[in-house]
Design an enzyme around this catalytic site. Structure first.
Site, PDB file in Angstrom:
ATOM      1  N   ASP A  65       0.867  -1.165   0.000  1.00 57.19           N
ATOM      2  CA  ASP A  65       0.000   0.000   0.000  1.00 57.19           C
ATOM      3  C   ASP A  65       0.905   1.216   0.000  1.00 57.19           C
ATOM      4  O   ASP A  65       1.976   1.203   0.609  1.00 57.19           O
ATOM      5  CB  ASP A  65      -0.923   0.012   1.225  1.00 57.19           C
ATOM      6  N   SER A  66       0.495   2.208  -0.714  1.00 58.87           N
ATOM      7  CA  SER A  66       1.285   3.432  -0.790  1.00 58.87           C
ATOM      8  C   SER A  66       0.354   4.586  -1.093  1.00 58.87           C
ATOM      9  O   SER A  66      -0.820   4.394  -1.390  1.00 58.87           O
ATOM     10  CB  SER A  66       2.353   3.316  -1.888  1.00 58.87           C
TER      11      SER A  66
END
Length: 117
Positions: free
Chosen positions: A70-71
């Site tokens: 996730d970013s």
């Protein structure tokens, strides 16, 4: 051939993982390939928590190991926003253009020196 499932529906991330695994004989599948309508709710407060949530949920569903990440975008001048809400910052439809427009609108009035760090 070995396969790996990546818990994402993001085509950009899919390309990154395909590139990482090319040359190793590993086929990359994403949620778009195995469960297009699956929407795992990302309820974490950090990128790490959201990645774990996605990997664990998909792993339970498909009974196999799953990779997730996730970013997002963290802007100091906006106190770290949009952060974990980057994909849905302007609404649930995950519209990149609308997200960028919202960020730019929120940056209006922020002194240039603060925008540049």
């Amino acid at each position: 051939m070995n396969e790996v499932i990546i818990a994402t529906q993001n085509e950009g991330k899919a390309k990154e993982f395909i590139h990482m695994f090319e040359g190793y004989g590993i086929k990359v599948k994403t949620l778009n390939d195995v469960a297009k309508d699956l929407d795992i709710e990302e309820t974490g407060t950090t990128f790490e928590e959201n990645a774990i949530i996605k990997a664990e949920e998909a792993s339970k569903l498909f009974q196999t190991l799953v990779i997730a990440d996730d970013s997002g975008l963290e802007i100091d001048a906006l106190n770290g926003a949009p952060g974990v809400y980057s994909a849905r910052y302007a609404g649930l439809e995950k519209n990149d253009d609308a997200n960028m427009e919202k960020v730019l609108n929120e940056l209006q009035g922020v002194p240039k020196r603060k925008k540049n760090g």
